[in-house]
Design a protein around this motif. Structure first.
Motif, PDB file in Angstrom:
ATOM      1  N   VAL A   1       0.862  -1.168   0.000  1.00 36.48           N
ATOM      2  CA  VAL A   1       0.000   0.000   0.000  1.00 36.48           C
ATOM      3  C   VAL A   1       0.904   1.225   0.000  1.00 36.48           C
ATOM      4  O   VAL A   1       1.788   1.353   0.846  1.00 36.48           O
ATOM      5  N   ILE A   2       0.684   2.089  -0.988  1.00 38.64           N
ATOM      6  CA  ILE A   2       1.442   3.325  -1.124  1.00 38.64           C
ATOM      7  C   ILE A   2       0.448   4.480  -1.160  1.00 38.64           C
ATOM      8  O   ILE A   2      -0.748   4.269  -1.362  1.00 38.64           O
ATOM      9  N   ASP A   3       0.942   5.685  -0.943  1.00 42.48           N
ATOM     10  CA  ASP A   3       0.037   6.834  -0.996  1.00 42.48           C
ATOM     11  C   ASP A   3      -0.460   7.064  -2.421  1.00 42.48           C
ATOM     12  O   ASP A   3      -1.642   7.273  -2.646  1.00 42.48           O
ATOM     13  N   SER A   4       0.460   7.065  -3.390  1.00 40.63           N
ATOM     14  CA  SER A   4       0.084   7.309  -4.785  1.00 40.63           C
ATOM     15  C   SER A   4       1.118   6.668  -5.706  1.00 40.63           C
ATOM     16  O   SER A   4       2.140   6.148  -5.252  1.00 40.63           O
ATOM     17  N   VAL A   5       0.862   6.721  -7.006  1.00 38.99           N
ATOM     18  CA  VAL A   5       1.688   5.998  -7.963  1.00 38.99           C
ATOM     19  C   VAL A   5       3.124   6.503  -8.061  1.00 38.99           C
ATOM     20  O   VAL A   5       3.974   5.789  -8.597  1.00 38.99           O
ATOM     21  N   ASP A   6       3.417   7.660  -7.526  1.00 43.03           N
ATOM     22  CA  ASP A   6       4.810   8.116  -7.585  1.00 43.03           C
ATOM     23  C   ASP A   6       5.725   7.268  -6.701  1.00 43.03           C
ATOM     24  O   ASP A   6       6.943   7.347  -6.812  1.00 43.03           O
ATOM     25  N   GLU A   7       5.164   6.414  -5.857  1.00 45.12           N
ATOM     26  CA  GLU A   7       5.936   5.516  -5.012  1.00 45.12           C
ATOM     27  C   GLU A   7       5.976   4.085  -5.567  1.00 45.12           C
ATOM     28  O   GLU A   7       6.487   3.178  -4.912  1.00 45.12           O
ATOM     29  N   LEU A   8       5.465   3.879  -6.765  1.00 42.83           N
ATOM     30  CA  LEU A   8       5.324   2.538  -7.323  1.00 42.83           C
ATOM     31  C   LEU A   8       6.659   1.856  -7.626  1.00 42.83           C
ATOM     32  O   LEU A   8       6.787   0.640  -7.480  1.00 42.83           O
ATOM     33  N   GLY A   9       7.661   2.615  -8.023  1.00 52.37           N
ATOM     34  CA  GLY A   9       8.941   2.034  -8.433  1.00 52.37           C
ATOM     35  C   GLY A   9       9.559   1.105  -7.408  1.00 52.37           C
ATOM     36  O   GLY A   9      10.025   0.008  -7.747  1.00 52.37           O
ATOM     37  N   SER A  10       9.552   1.488  -6.147  1.00 48.56           N
ATOM     38  CA  SER A  10      10.162   0.636  -5.119  1.00 48.56           C
ATOM     39  C   SER A  10       9.373  -0.660  -4.926  1.00 48.56           C
ATOM     40  O   SER A  10       9.955  -1.710  -4.648  1.00 48.56           O
ATOM     41  N   CYS A  11       8.053  -0.606  -5.101  1.00 48.97           N
ATOM     42  CA  CYS A  11       7.239  -1.833  -5.016  1.00 48.97           C
ATOM     43  C   CYS A  11       7.595  -2.783  -6.150  1.00 48.97           C
ATOM     44  O   CYS A  11       7.748  -3.992  -5.935  1.00 48.97           O
ATOM     45  N   LEU A  12       7.741  -2.248  -7.352  1.00 54.77           N
ATOM     46  CA  LEU A  12       8.084  -3.083  -8.501  1.00 54.77           C
ATOM     47  C   LEU A  12       9.463  -3.708  -8.328  1.00 54.77           C
ATOM     48  O   LEU A  12       9.661  -4.887  -8.660  1.00 54.77           O
ATOM     49  N   ASP A  13      10.408  -2.936  -7.792  1.00 55.50           N
ATOM     50  CA  ASP A  13      11.747  -3.484  -7.523  1.00 55.50           C
ATOM     51  C   ASP A  13      11.651  -4.656  -6.548  1.00 55.50           C
ATOM     52  O   ASP A  13      12.269  -5.701  -6.752  1.00 55.50           O
ATOM     53  N   ASP A  14      10.867  -4.477  -5.491  1.00 51.22           N
ATOM     54  CA  ASP A  14      10.723  -5.536  -4.490  1.00 51.22           C
ATOM     55  C   ASP A  14      10.017  -6.761  -5.065  1.00 51.22           C
ATOM     56  O   ASP A  14      10.401  -7.887  -4.772  1.00 51.22           O
ATOM     57  N   ILE A  15       9.008  -6.542  -5.888  1.00 52.35           N
ATOM     58  CA  ILE A  15       8.306  -7.676  -6.503  1.00 52.35           C
ATOM     59  C   ILE A  15       9.268  -8.472  -7.378  1.00 52.35           C
ATOM     60  O   ILE A  15       9.271  -9.710  -7.347  1.00 52.35           O
ATOM     61  N   GLU A  16      10.116  -7.797  -8.134  1.00 55.96           N
ATOM     62  CA  GLU A  16      11.068  -8.520  -8.987  1.00 55.96           C
ATOM     63  C   GLU A  16      12.068  -9.312  -8.143  1.00 55.96           C
ATOM     64  O   GLU A  16      12.442 -10.417  -8.511  1.00 55.96           O
ATOM     65  N   VAL A  17      12.482  -8.766  -7.002  1.00 54.64           N
ATOM     66  CA  VAL A  17      13.357  -9.521  -6.100  1.00 54.64           C
ATOM     67  C   VAL A  17      12.624 -10.759  -5.594  1.00 54.64           C
ATOM     68  O   VAL A  17      13.178 -11.866  -5.578  1.00 54.64           O
ATOM     69  N   ARG A  18      11.375 -10.589  -5.201  1.00 57.52           N
ATOM     70  CA  ARG A  18      10.600 -11.716  -4.697  1.00 57.52           C
ATOM     71  C   ARG A  18      10.346 -12.758  -5.772  1.00 57.52           C
ATOM     72  O   ARG A  18      10.382 -13.951  -5.512  1.00 57.52           O
ATOM     73  N   LEU A  19      10.096 -12.300  -7.013  1.00 56.68           N
ATOM     74  CA  LEU A  19       9.947 -13.252  -8.125  1.00 56.68           C
ATOM     75  C   LEU A  19      11.238 -14.007  -8.367  1.00 56.68           C
ATOM     76  O   LEU A  19      11.229 -15.203  -8.676  1.00 56.68           O
ATOM     77  N   GLY A  20      12.386 -13.317  -8.197  1.00 54.88           N
ATOM     78  CA  GLY A  20      13.680 -13.980  -8.352  1.00 54.88           C
ATOM     79  C   GLY A  20      13.909 -15.068  -7.314  1.00 54.88           C
ATOM     80  O   GLY A  20      14.672 -16.010  -7.554  1.00 54.88           O
ATOM     81  N   LYS A  21      13.226 -14.959  -6.174  1.00 54.52           N
ATOM     82  CA  LYS A  21      13.307 -15.985  -5.127  1.00 54.52           C
ATOM     83  C   LYS A  21      12.178 -17.000  -5.255  1.00 54.52           C
ATOM     84  O   LYS A  21      11.921 -17.780  -4.339  1.00 54.52           O
ATOM     85  N   ALA A  22      11.477 -16.969  -6.380  1.00 57.08           N
ATOM     86  CA  ALA A  22      10.368 -17.880  -6.690  1.00 57.08           C
ATOM     87  C   ALA A  22       9.186 -17.714  -5.739  1.00 57.08           C
ATOM     88  O   ALA A  22       8.401 -18.648  -5.542  1.00 57.08           O
ATOM     89  N   GLN A  23       9.016 -16.524  -5.170  1.00 51.84           N
ATOM     90  CA  GLN A  23       7.849 -16.272  -4.313  1.00 51.84           C
ATOM     91  C   GLN A  23       6.634 -15.999  -5.201  1.00 51.84           C
ATOM     92  O   GLN A  23       6.754 -15.431  -6.282  1.00 51.84           O
ATOM     93  N   LEU A  24       5.498 -16.415  -4.742  1.00 52.70           N
ATOM     94  CA  LEU A  24       4.242 -16.196  -5.456  1.00 52.70           C
ATOM     95  C   LEU A  24       3.441 -15.130  -4.748  1.00 52.70           C
ATOM     96  O   LEU A  24       3.580 -14.923  -3.555  1.00 52.70           O
ATOM     97  N   PRO A  25       2.542 -14.477  -5.504  1.00 55.10           N
ATOM     98  CA  PRO A  25       1.698 -13.459  -4.856  1.00 55.10           C
ATOM     99  C   PRO A  25       0.789 -14.068  -3.798  1.00 55.10           C
ATOM    100  O   PRO A  25       0.487 -15.223  -3.797  1.00 55.10           O
TER     101      PRO A  25
END
Length: 187
Positions: free
Chosen positions: A163-187
């Motif tokens: 949960v972020i305030d607005s889309v200007d904070e989206l980049g860090s979420c996407l970075d974290d999701i890619e790290v989690r995908l690299g560890k084979a984590q699922l949503p």
């Protein structure tokens, strides 16, 4: 495409790129929408748009997005996953678990989860209508905190991964999701 790469980022229009309840028949983008979309283009991440239930004309957004789901009347409304999954498939996503839905409502979060997406809730733009967003600067910090907490809790209770305030904070979420995908984590 590698297993840790996000395949598509979808936006629910109302509450992410516009206010949650914009003025009728308008498509006034939030100031933070354009930099966010430019960042996604630089990252070469495919983007898609789920227009809101009022089906506002999204022509001005078409040059900025890879796909817009126009014909969604036949699909079930949120929280059903139909609209989200249909758009991802049209965008040629191979695995829905590598897709991200950015949204501002609990029903949209549920739709993303039901489709197997990563979900990012936008608390402030999702909770505030167009008039409230214009009045934001005039409000005191206690009011800001109360509105932010209410919206954040509603999105978290719906199951949003971030949960972020607005889309200007989206980049860090996407970075974290890619790290989690690299560890084979699922949503």
């Amino acid at each position: 495409m590698t297993a840790h790469r996000i395949e598509a980022v979808l936006f629910d229009l109302g509450g992410t790129l516009t206010a949650a309840d914009p003025a009728p028949d308008t498509l006034n983008l939030l100031p933070q929408a354009m930099p966010c979309l430019q960042d996604l283009a630089e990252r070469a991440l495919p983007t898609g748009l789920l227009p809101d239930h009022k089906n506002r004309d999204s022509k001005q957004l078409r040059p900025l997005l890879d796909e817009v789901l126009d014909d969604c009347e036949a699909l079930r409304p949120f929280p059903a996953p139909d609209r989200v999954a249909t758009l991802a498939v049209r965008m040629k996503a191979a695995a829905l678990r590598r897709c991200v839905l950015v949204c501002g409502s609990a029903d949209a979060v549920s739709a993303g989860l039901n489709a197997g997406f990563w979900t990012v809730g936008t608390a402030l733009s999702g909770a505030l209508n167009a008039q409230q967003m214009q009045q934001w600067e005039e409000q005191d910090s206690d009011t800001h905190d109360r509105l932010r907490l209410q919206a954040t809790m509603a999105l978290m209770n719906a199951g949003a991964h971030y949960v972020i305030d607005s889309v200007d904070e989206l980049g860090s979420c996407l970075d974290d999701i890619e790290v989690r995908l690299g560890k084979a984590q699922l949503p």
